[in-house]
Design a protein around this motif. Sequence first.
Motif, short mmCIF file in Angstrom:
data_model
loop_
_atom_site.label_atom_id
_atom_site.label_comp_id
_atom_site.label_asym_id
_atom_site.label_seq_id
_atom_site.Cartn_x
_atom_site.Cartn_y
_atom_site.Cartn_z
N THR A 194 0.98 -0.93 -0.20
CA THR A 194 -0.38 0.12 0.10
C THR A 194 0.43 1.61 0.47
O THR A 194 1.75 1.25 0.00
CB THR A 194 -0.86 -0.43 1.39
N PHE A 195 0.52 2.27 -0.15
CA PHE A 195 0.49 3.32 -0.48
C PHE A 195 1.77 4.21 1.07
O PHE A 195 2.58 4.00 1.42
CB PHE A 195 0.34 4.83 -1.05
N GLY A 196 0.62 3.45 2.08
CA GLY A 196 1.42 3.85 3.81
C GLY A 196 2.27 2.89 3.29
O GLY A 196 3.31 2.96 4.60
N GLY A 197 2.27 1.62 3.56
CA GLY A 197 3.00 0.33 3.77
C GLY A 197 4.61 1.46 3.22
O GLY A 197 5.58 1.16 3.69
N LEU B 244 5.33 4.13 2.73
CA LEU B 244 5.87 5.51 3.32
C LEU B 244 6.70 4.59 4.87
O LEU B 244 8.14 5.50 5.14
CB LEU B 244 4.86 6.53 3.78
N ASP B 245 5.68 3.52 4.90
CA ASP B 245 6.76 3.24 6.24
C ASP B 245 8.06 2.38 6.24
O ASP B 245 9.08 3.19 6.72
CB ASP B 245 5.92 1.80 6.92
N THR B 246 7.88 2.00 5.72
CA THR B 246 9.47 1.29 4.52
C THR B 246 10.80 2.59 4.63
O THR B 246 11.38 2.64 4.53
CB THR B 246 9.55 0.65 3.48
N LEU B 247 10.24 3.69 3.84
CA LEU B 247 11.07 5.15 3.68
C LEU B 247 10.87 5.89 4.93
O LEU B 247 11.85 6.73 5.44
CB LEU B 247 10.25 5.70 2.86
N ASP B 248 10.60 5.10 6.04
CA ASP B 248 10.63 6.39 7.19
C ASP B 248 9.63 7.59 7.31
O ASP B 248 11.10 8.69 7.55
CB ASP B 248 11.76 6.10 8.00
N LEU B 249 8.99 8.04 6.21
CA LEU B 249 8.21 8.78 6.26
C LEU B 249 7.03 9.36 7.27
O LEU B 249 6.70 7.87 7.77
CB LEU B 249 7.92 9.51 5.04
N GLU B 250 6.99 10.58 7.64
CA GLU B 250 5.98 10.62 8.33
C GLU B 250 5.00 11.97 7.83
O GLU B 250 5.37 12.45 7.18
CB GLU B 250 6.26 10.82 10.35
#
Length: 98
Positions: free
Chosen positions: A87-90, A92-98
């Motif tokens: 997912t897009f959220g997943g 972002l989580d792997t990129l450690d973005l908030e």
Amino acid sequence: MMFHVRLTHSPENCWARDEHEQKATEFVERIENNEEGPGVGVRSAFAAPNEHTFYLLVESDSFEDLTGFLGPPLLHDHDADVVPVTTFGGALDTLDLE
């Protein structure tokens, strides 16, 4: 794990042809009745009839389980592109973005 699967076939192997109709019927029944097999679930399935292409979003416990699901008759009549997706959220989580 989520996978985007693109299955393409030739006009001769098209499941809309009378001689392949049973394969299509069985496959649609399998995914509509959630009988994909252990560790595999089809989340969405689409067809592009003019392009002789199927698109699937599949959740699978492993690539091996997915391979078993795609086995005969799918991979006898189709070429497959299988891409792990998130997912897009997943992402972002792997990129450690908030």
